[in-house]
Every structure is written in structure tokens, then in C-alpha cells.
Design a protein around this motif. Structure first.
Motif, PDB file in Angstrom:
ATOM      1  N   ILE A  26      -3.885   6.896  -0.588  1.00 15.33           N
ATOM      2  CA  ILE A  26      -3.623   6.544  -1.909  1.00 15.33           C
ATOM      3  C   ILE A  26      -2.982   6.944  -2.716  1.00 15.33           C
ATOM      4  O   ILE A  26      -3.824   7.981  -3.179  1.00 15.33           O
ATOM      5  CB  ILE A  26      -4.947   5.390  -1.946  1.00 15.33           C
ATOM      6  N   PHE A  45       2.218   3.828   1.369  1.00 14.23           N
ATOM      7  CA  PHE A  45       2.676   4.710   2.681  1.00 14.23           C
ATOM      8  C   PHE A  45       3.027   6.433   1.271  1.00 14.23           C
ATOM      9  O   PHE A  45       3.896   6.435   0.713  1.00 14.23           O
ATOM     10  CB  PHE A  45       4.108   4.093   2.101  1.00 14.23           C
ATOM     11  N   THR A  72       7.332   1.233 -10.549  1.00 15.81           N
ATOM     12  CA  THR A  72       7.423   2.725 -11.044  1.00 15.81           C
ATOM     13  C   THR A  72       7.803   3.163 -10.318  1.00 15.81           C
ATOM     14  O   THR A  72       8.193   4.418 -10.715  1.00 15.81           O
ATOM     15  CB  THR A  72       5.815   3.125  -8.841  1.00 15.81           C
ATOM     16  N   ARG A 183      -6.801   3.039   3.617  1.00 13.91           N
ATOM     17  CA  ARG A 183      -6.470   2.149   3.510  1.00 13.91           C
ATOM     18  C   ARG A 183      -5.890   1.973   4.728  1.00 13.91           C
ATOM     19  O   ARG A 183      -5.424   2.577   5.381  1.00 13.91           O
ATOM     20  CB  ARG A 183      -4.590   2.038   2.728  1.00 13.91           C
TER      21      ARG A 183
HETATM   22  C1  LIG Z   1      -4.226  -0.017  -1.861  1.00 18.70           C
HETATM   23  C2  LIG Z   1      -2.922  -0.458  -2.103  1.00 18.70           C
HETATM   24  C3  LIG Z   1      -2.290   0.324  -1.489  1.00 18.70           C
HETATM   25  C4  LIG Z   1      -0.871  -0.425  -1.764  1.00 18.70           C
HETATM   26  N1  LIG Z   1       0.765   0.367  -1.308  1.00 18.70           N
HETATM   27  C5  LIG Z   1       1.875  -0.147  -1.499  1.00 18.70           C
HETATM   28  C6  LIG Z   1       2.929   0.865  -0.880  1.00 18.70           C
HETATM   29  O1  LIG Z   1       2.722   2.152  -0.236  1.00 18.70           O
HETATM   30  N2  LIG Z   1       4.060   0.527  -1.091  1.00 18.70           N
HETATM   31  C7  LIG Z   1       4.451  -0.338  -2.140  1.00 18.70           C
HETATM   32  O2  LIG Z   1       5.803  -0.994  -2.228  1.00 18.70           O
HETATM   33  N3  LIG Z   1       3.726  -1.251  -2.605  1.00 18.70           N
HETATM   34  C8  LIG Z   1       2.556  -0.741  -2.232  1.00 18.70           C
HETATM   35  N4  LIG Z   1       1.169  -1.236  -2.869  1.00 18.70           N
HETATM   36  C9  LIG Z   1       1.612  -2.706  -3.897  1.00 18.70           C
HETATM   37  C10 LIG Z   1       2.049  -2.075  -5.024  1.00 18.70           C
HETATM   38  O3  LIG Z   1       0.575  -1.625  -5.595  1.00 18.70           O
HETATM   39  C11 LIG Z   1       2.143  -3.282  -6.277  1.00 18.70           C
HETATM   40  O4  LIG Z   1       2.945  -4.012  -5.741  1.00 18.70           O
HETATM   41  C12 LIG Z   1       1.817  -2.900  -7.726  1.00 18.70           C
HETATM   42  O5  LIG Z   1       2.111  -3.837  -8.113  1.00 18.70           O
HETATM   43  C13 LIG Z   1       3.510  -2.140  -7.816  1.00 18.70           C
HETATM   44  O6  LIG Z   1       2.941  -1.924  -8.969  1.00 18.70           O
HETATM   45  P1  LIG Z   1       4.109  -1.220  -9.962  1.00 18.70           P
HETATM   46  O7  LIG Z   1       6.219  -2.745 -10.575  1.00 18.70           O
HETATM   47  O8  LIG Z   1       3.568  -1.365 -11.670  1.00 18.70           O
HETATM   48  O9  LIG Z   1       5.075  -0.361  -9.735  1.00 18.70           O
HETATM   49  C14 LIG Z   1      -0.338  -1.483  -2.485  1.00 18.70           C
HETATM   50  C15 LIG Z   1      -1.317  -1.980  -3.419  1.00 18.70           C
HETATM   51  C16 LIG Z   1      -2.404  -1.881  -2.992  1.00 18.70           C
HETATM   52  C17 LIG Z   1      -4.013  -2.336  -3.754  1.00 18.70           C
END
Ligand SMILES: Cc1cc2nc3c(=O)[nH]c(=O)nc-3n(C[C@H](O)[C@H](O)[C@H](O)COP(=O)(O)O)c2cc1C
Length: 206
Positions: A26, A45, A72, A183
Motif C-alpha cells: 500500500i 495498485f 491525489t 491488501r
Molecule cells: C488499502 C486501500 C487501497 C486502495 N487502493 C486504491 C488504488 O490502488 N486505486 C484507487 O483509485 N483507489 C484506491 N483506494 C481508494 C482510495 O484510497 C480512495 O478513493 C480515496 O478516498 C482517494 O482519496 P483522494 O480523493 O483524496 O485522492 C484504496 C483504498 C484503500 C483503503
């Protein structure tokens, strides 16, 4: 069973993806917007690419909630900097709290109770609770569509690696002390330490 992903709705293709590519490390990514407001979110990812230059990458998908880019990605497109904070088991619950899709401008550091620590080479702060930090500048950004189900690849060049002193032993990071988590599919996580085993690599071309 043979399944062609292009015959599936994207959420079903996504389930095959997260069920096939695992366990995943992660990247806990801290960024800033142009005004310096901080953002923090986890991305599984995530992988390394090469050592010279030291490149890493992670993939934010389009938000399924609103069809928009995640904060992000928006921040990285504008400011070209981010920090990957490595997630240890000790704060996995708190990390999960940052994955709530807050409105832009909401500071997940504050919402989830993380501490900001100044970075040395980039503006986004480190997560103090993390034991390893990769301070990155944007190297390349690739986009693969703009609809839910699609995503982007953020490639970062690591400017600085910060390792908590007691973890850095003979030029390596002590995995037990780092205690990382991975994960799996859905809400399942795995502890890296309890289930490790040794497998020596055979000699041959690298
Ligand atoms: C452990 C974990 C892994 C995650 N991996 C991904 C990922 O690889 N790609 C993705 O788009 N969202 C992923 N998410 C969801 C994002 O963390 C989530 O959409 C987050 O709110 C994005 O925040 P932001 O809008 O502040 O960038 C993951 C969530 C968790 C809990």
C-alpha cells in the motif's frame, strides 16, 4: 472458466483484477494542492519499477462515486510532488479512515489523526507514523480513459528515501521492524511477517 474482461461490466472486471494481483503493498500518498493544503490517501495498485533511476508507480482510478479524478491525482498534476509513506500494521485502522472520499480541501491527516512531519526535498509532508518515506517528484503520468473503471498511472522519481534509524541495518530495511501489511481482495488484509518464508534465488542471469 475463461472470462474476457471486455464482456464484463467494469466492477466485475475490477473484482478479477484485485482477486488476481495480490497481496498488494500500500502506497499511502501525501500530496498538497497549490495553496499547500494537504491530502492523504492509500493506493494498493502500487509497485517499484527500477533502481537507477529509482522509480515507483501507483494507479489512482477515476472515482466511482462522482466520476472525477481523485484529489491525489489532481494535486500531483498541479504540483508534481508526493510522498509515499509505507503502511505498518500499527496504524492500519487509521490508514483505512483516510480512504473515505472527502471533499477536496478536507485534510485527511487531521480527520484520521496522523501527524505531519516536514519532508526534506518536497512540499507535501511525511506521515510521521510511517517508518519509511519515499519523497517523489512526478516523472511521468499516463491516462487510460476518463470514465469510472478507468485510471491513471503516476510514475514517481524518488528524490529521497527516509528510513527510521533503527530499521536501517547493513544497507537494508528490517522487514520485521517495518511490519508492513498488504491488501487482498475486498476488505481483507494480510500481515507480511507472520506468513513469510525463505526462498533462495537460483544463480543465472538477472
Ligand atoms: C488499502 C486501500 C487501497 C486502495 N487502493 C486504491 C488504488 O490502488 N486505486 C484507487 O483509485 N483507489 C484506491 N483506494 C481508494 C482510495 O484510497 C480512495 O478513493 C480515496 O478516498 C482517494 O482519496 P483522494 O480523493 O483524496 O485522492 C484504496 C483504498 C484503500 C483503503
Amino acid at each position: 472458466m475463461e472470462i474476457k474482461p471486455n464482456t464484463l461490466e467494469w466492477p466485475d472486471a475490477y473484482k478479477l483484477l484485485i482477486g488476481s494481483v495480490l497481496p498488494r503493498p500500500i502506497a499511502f500518498v501525501s500530496t498538497c494542492d497549490e495553496d499547500g493544503n494537504t491530502n492523504l490517501a492509500p493506493f494498493s495498485f502500487f509497485t517499484g519499477i527500477c533502481a537507477d533511476p529509482l522509480l515507483v508507480c501507483f494507479a489512482p482510478m477515476i472515482s466511482s462515486a462522482d466520476g472525477e479524478k481523485k484529489d491525489t491525482l489532481i494535486n500531483i498534476e498541479k504540483t508534481k510532488e508526493f510522498v509515499i509513506n509505507v503502511v505498518s500494521e500499527e496504524f492500519v485502522q487509521q490508514m483505512n479512515d483516510t480512504a473515505i472520499e472527502y471533499e477536496p480541501g478536507i485534510d485527511e491527516f487531521q480527520e484520521a489523526g496522523f501527524t505531519k512531519q516536514d519532508s526534506t526535498t518536497v512540499r507535501p509532508p511525511r506521515v510521521k507514523e510511517s517508518k519509511v518515506h519515499l519523497e517523489c517528484e512526478l516523472h511521468e503520468l499516463l491516462h487510460f480513459g476518463d470514465q469510472p473503471g478507468a485510471g491513471s498511472l503516476v510514475i514517481g522519481k524518488v528524490r529521497l528515501v527516509n528510513v527510521q534509524d533503527d530499521l536501517y541495518v547493513d544497507g537494508r530495511i528490517d522487514t520485521e521492524k517495518l511490519n508492513p501489511i498488504g491488501r487482498m481482495a475486498g476488505p481483507t488484509y494480510t500481515k507480511a511477517i507472520a506468513k513469510t518464508f525463505q526462498l533462495q534465488r537460483k544463480q543465472g542471469k538477472a
